[in-house]
Design an enzyme around this catalytic site. Structure first.
Site, mmCIF file in Angstrom:
data_model
loop_
_atom_site.group_PDB
_atom_site.id
_atom_site.type_symbol
_atom_site.label_atom_id
_atom_site.label_comp_id
_atom_site.label_asym_id
_atom_site.label_seq_id
_atom_site.Cartn_x
_atom_site.Cartn_y
_atom_site.Cartn_z
ATOM 1 C CG HIS A 1 -56.198 -10.926 -0.881
ATOM 2 N ND1 HIS A 1 -55.385 -10.477 -1.888
ATOM 3 C CD2 HIS A 1 -56.974 -11.905 -1.435
ATOM 4 C CE1 HIS A 1 -55.662 -11.124 -3.000
ATOM 5 N NE2 HIS A 1 -56.621 -11.999 -2.749
ATOM 6 C CB SER B 1 -43.452 -3.810 26.602
ATOM 7 O OG SER B 1 -43.667 -2.422 26.749
#
Length: 477
Positions: A152, A282
């Site tokens: 999880h 970026s």
């Protein structure tokens, strides 16, 4: 490159030249001519009045296709197969009367589709085998490097970096099994006629059933296949396309899962995909190292997963012996599914060949959580030192909650060991407790599982496909 019309990104940016050629017009039309030659040779061998000279003429012009003649003819007749029959006849005046004799358009169209998909599956297999080989090497290299496992995406009992890679490898091996099975079932349409009854050959061979029975096996052998389908309508069953695209979708799903894991690990700064010296992460944030290749794997994989629905719907919508609502869809969904998977596998080859692992970061994250995971061992040690198991279990629960609050609410380091050492019920010093913090004590049989998996499961597959090994991928962007 033309800049004023749409160009498919699959060709421009992602797929290899090799896969692009398999689905190119030149490959298609050369295959048509090979099929016409195979048909003529078969008909001659079975007794039709076809001469060696006619076949030699066809072979002479097998590859020098007069595209302009075919293109101009198609403007007149609006039929691509008949345009190429005409163009071939212009080059082969002696053979002109027997080109495409007894056949329907699907003889060249559908048989070529099967040939092309088979070759494309073979290229996919070659790249898939090499991805598996690289992952095996990676798994063995890091077979005993402890790392946090996650369930999880919450910290769980440790595994190793190599053991995690075996999970990716296993799924690709399942895809290879599916691919091999589908490859083994690929059969040509053969020459069945307009509704699959071979009625035209009954006429050509004066009802000689034995000769007609030999046509499809002879064509299959000449084209490198073991057999043709036993029965058909005008076309091969479009369920074949469904099976092929399902294999591609399986590969896409496996690649997507692996790329997701890598993206999450790169966020944690534990594992990083290759990053070029001059690569920009970026336009605004110069420090960034985005997992752009893994993201592209995920992006292309989602396309393939959705694309696999196309042939399934097309297969279910065919009417009786043939409809033509498959054609436009097939021209898009089959080639583009293969081009996308080709790009995905090239990216997988690139990423798995250059994965960067950061053991110090991995250790830091592991040690921050290990005290919680070591509590069972600590409790056993405390019982050996004279403690009460039930009382100690409750105390560890309470101290774990307190340590968790310290980490989450105060932003401090995990102090569970200090809390346990300060509690006289455990009768353990901090030094005693720290001895239990050896990560290798908590990875179970990870190392042995990697070794056995690599030796007993992966290596036999690689040995069986050793002639396919050695592929290195080039990616365009």
């Amino acid at each position: 490159m033309s800049t004023d019309i749409y160009q498919s990104p699959l060709s421009e940016r992602y797929a290899s030249r090799e896969m692009q050629y398999i689905f190119s017009p030149d490959k298609k039309f050369r295959t048509w001519r090979r099929l016409w030659i195979a048909l003529a040779e078969t008909e001659q061998a079975l007794g039709l009045a076809i001469t060696d000279e006619q076949i030699a003429e066809m072979k002479e012009h097998q590859d020098d296709i007069n595209y302009e003649v075919a293109k101009e003819r198609e403007k007149v007749v609006r039929h691509d197969v008949m345009s190429h029959v005409y163009a071939y006849g212009v080059q082969c005046p002696k053979a002109k009367p027997i080109i495409h004799l007894g056949a329907t358009s699907c003889y060249v169209g559908d048989n070529t589709d099967i040939i092309v998909m088979t070759e494309a599956l073979q290229l996919v297999k070659k790249k898939l085998v090499n991805v598996i080989a690289q992952l095996k090497d990676f798994a063995l290299k890091y077979k005993d490097l402890p790392t946090l496992a996650f369930t999880h995406f919450q910290p769980a009992q440790p595994t190793t970096v190599g053991k995690r890679a075996t999970l990716w490898t296993q799924e690709f091996l399942m895809d290879l099994e599916d691919l091999d099975y589908v490859l083994s079932t690929m059969k040509l349409l053969g020459s069945k006629g307009t509704t699959g009854t071979q009625a035209s050959f009954l006429e050509l061979f004066d009802g000689d059933q034995e000769k007609i029975d030999q046509i499809d096996p002879m064509i299959a052998e000449k084209m490198g296949f073991s057999a043709c389908v036993a029965v058909s309508g005008q076309t091969y069953s479009r369920k074949t396309d469904t099976r092929v695209l399902n294999v591609l979708a399986g590969i896409a799903a496996s690649a997507h899962k692996m790329s997701n894991d890598i993206r999450l690990l790169q966020h944690l700064k534990e594992v990083e995909e290759p990053f070029e010296k001059t690569q920009i992460g970026s336009s605004a944030m110069a420090y960034k190292r985005n997992p752009m290749r893994s993201e592209r794997i995920a992006s292309l994989s989602r396309y393939v997963l959705c694309d696999a629905l196309n042939p399934a719907v097309t297969s279910s919508c065919q009417w009786f012996e043939r409809t033509l609502d498959d054609s436009a869809n097939k021209r898009l969904s089959i080639p583009e599914g293969f081009l996308a998977v080709d790009g995905i596998l090239d990216l997988c080859l690139n990423v798995t060949d250059g994965l960067k692992v950061y053991p110090k970061v991995i250790e830091k994250h592991l040690m921050a959580e290990l005290p919680f995971m070591a509590t069972e061992n600590i409790m056993m040690d405390a019982v050996k030192a004279g403690g009460d198991r039930q009382e100690l279990h409750e105390k560890i629960r309470e101290l774990s909650m307190e340590a968790g609050r310290t980490v989450k609410e105060e932003g401090k380091d995990n102090n569970l060991l200090e809390l346990i050492a300060a509690d006289p019920a455990f009768n353990l010093s901090l030094e005693d407790l720290q001895k239990s913090m050896e990560p290798s004590r908590y990875i179970g049989r990870s190392k042995e599982q990697v070794e056995r998996f690599a030796r007993d499961v992966v290596q036999p597959v690689l040995d069986e496909n050793k002639e396919l090994l050695g592929v290195k991928a080039e990616i365009n962007v």
